[in-house]
Design an enzyme around this catalytic site. Structure first.
Site, PDB file in Angstrom:
ATOM      1  N   CYS A   8     -84.581  61.409-146.288  1.00 19.10           N
ATOM      2  CA  CYS A   8     -85.504  62.762-146.614  1.00 19.10           C
ATOM      3  C   CYS A   8     -86.647  62.547-145.988  1.00 19.10           C
ATOM      4  CB  CYS A   8     -85.695  62.882-147.721  1.00 19.10           C
ATOM      5  SG  CYS A   8     -84.048  63.444-148.884  1.00 19.10           S
TER       6      CYS A   8
ATOM      7  N   HIS B  64     -93.823  65.254-152.576  1.00 21.73           N
ATOM      8  CA  HIS B  64     -91.512  65.462-152.291  1.00 21.73           C
ATOM      9  C   HIS B  64     -90.962  65.921-152.696  1.00 21.73           C
ATOM     10  CE1 HIS B  64     -88.404  64.453-150.134  1.00 21.73           C
ATOM     11  NE2 HIS B  64     -87.008  63.271-151.468  1.00 21.73           N
TER      12      HIS B  64
ATOM     13  N   HIS C  49     -84.307  72.170-150.597  1.00 22.14           N
ATOM     14  CA  HIS C  49     -84.245  70.522-150.719  1.00 22.14           C
ATOM     15  C   HIS C  49     -83.584  69.973-149.020  1.00 22.14           C
ATOM     16  CE1 HIS C  49     -85.646  66.341-149.152  1.00 22.14           C
ATOM     17  NE2 HIS C  49     -84.526  65.816-150.381  1.00 22.14           N
TER      18      HIS C  49
END
Length: 401
Positions: free
Chosen positions: A168, A296, A330
């Site tokens: 990620c 995040h 996400h």
């Protein structure tokens, strides 16, 4: 570090195509998440969760000369490239520097594995082995570097072409790599970005880790249970900054690998702190100078607690920090570029997003974690955090010219 101008930048997410669609969704507090209608089905139905799906992707047709590259991920890359003047800015850079002096540095976590899954699905039951062989006879697609190769083919850029696959943090780390290549004199400009699309490996892989929420994600909320997955693509063109340049700038990056665990962050946020401190150091600024931080903030119990602790250890209460995963989901390997675009939008307009879907702050949250949107017309610096599995962490600092 020597600052880099962000000549053009764009993102396509579940909120829509291009950065104006992102800005409108953020301002309106409108989520792009929907109940999972993607599949692949398990026990006769899609996984019960919410996803950030890009509308119209199934109808995108690549030009005939690019048909050999066709897959969901490359279609999204093609779609994202068409917005916000990125291709025009890239063509201008190639005209000034030469195709060999422009790099492509792209982030992804699964690339076109969805196409590989579809090929194997044809073998189930009485599947056609010949059709499987035909679909698999495209080594340019069934590889993690498919995205980079596709972009080379589309743009005609002939400089270094690198695929970054660090989960990620992938499309945040591309900014750092571009800075190093330009600083070393290897290239004069770089097209950076990231693309990741929904597929079975993503949905069921994260679900097997018990990280997928059955309802919309709630970043930093005391009642959060997990993430909502999404898909997205985005790009930015970076070049050396000049004094008369009015474009926003990349002024700092920080990277760390805490290697604490394959899927859990360091419990005290060691890697997160290291990345943020290094980014501030490269930018030559203090933590108090940062006006907005895009977190995040995946809405998983461990990630949000650790990130909140790390942010509270570094930043004063005046910081406005938020997670925008409730808007887009996400987006994995595309999260870095998507949330860098959001940080750049905040810089340009002074509009600081809130944390959509959350209402009850986790006790671990410091005053920096904001659920409501705000406005700051004097915003000078904005940051973005992207943290990946295995402790691959990256923080970026952007500034007004």
């Amino acid at each position: 570090m020597a600052p880099l101008s962000v000549r053009a930048y764009t993102a396509t997410t579940a909120l829509g195509r291009g950065r104006e669609a992102q800005r409108e969704g953020l301002r309106a507090g409108r989520s792009g998440l929907r109940r999972n209608d993607f599949g692949p089905p398990h026990d006769g139905a899609p996984l019960p969760c919410w996803i950030g799906r890009v509308d119209g992707l199934e109808d995108v047709a690549l030009p005939a000369d690019l048909a050999a590259w066709d897959c969901r991920n490359n279609r999204l890359a093609w779609l994202a490239l068409q917005s916000d003047g990125v291709l025009d800015a890239l063509a201008d850079a190639v005209a000034r520097h030469g195709a060999e002096r422009v790099a492509i540095i792209i982030g992804t976590s699964t690339s076109s594995i969805g196409e590989t899954e579809d090929a194997y699905a044809h073998l189930e039951g009485d599947g056609d082995a010949a059709a499987f062989s035909t679909r698999m006879a495209r080594p340019n697609v069934h590889t993690v570097h498919s995205l980079g190769g596709f972009l080379q083919r589309v743009t005609g850029v002939r400089g270094p072409c690198v695929t970054v696959a660090t989960a990620c943090s992938s499309s945040a780390k591309v900014f750092a790599q571009a800075s190093r290549l330009i600083d070393a004199g290897i290239v004069d400009a770089a097209l950076v970005g990231g693309v990741d699309t929904l597929c079975g490996s993503v949905l069921y892989g994260f679900n097997s880790l018990q990280l997928v929420a059955p309802e919309r994600c709630q970043p930093f909320d005391a009642n959060r249970v997990g993430l909502s997955l999404g898909e997205a693509g985005g790009f930015a063109l970076l070049e050396r900054a000049s004094e008369d340049d009015s474009a926003p700038r990349l002024v700092g990056y920080g990277e760390s690998s805490d290697a604490h665990h394959m899927s859990a962050p360091h419990p005290e946020g060691l890697g997160a702190q290291l990345a943020m401190r290094e980014a501030l150091m490269r930018a030559g600024i203090e933590a108090a100078d940062v006006g907005y931080l895009n977190l995040h903030g995946t809405a998983t119990p461990a990630n949000d607690r650790v990130e909140a602790l790390a942010v509270n250890a570094l930043f004063p209460p005046t910081l406005h920090a938020s997670s925008t995963k409730g808007f887009t989901g996400h987006t994995l390997g595309a999260a870095g570029i998507v949330e860098s675009v959001i940080a750049l939008i905040a810089l340009e307009h002074g509009e600081l997003p809130g944390t959509l879907g959350s209402s009850e702050p986790d006790p671990a949250c410091g005053p920096q974690i904001r659920f409501d949107a705000a406005h700051d017309g004097a915003l000078r610096y904005a940051m973005n955090n992207s943290f990946g599995f295995g402790g691959n962490n990256c923080s970026l600092v952007f500034a007004r010219a």
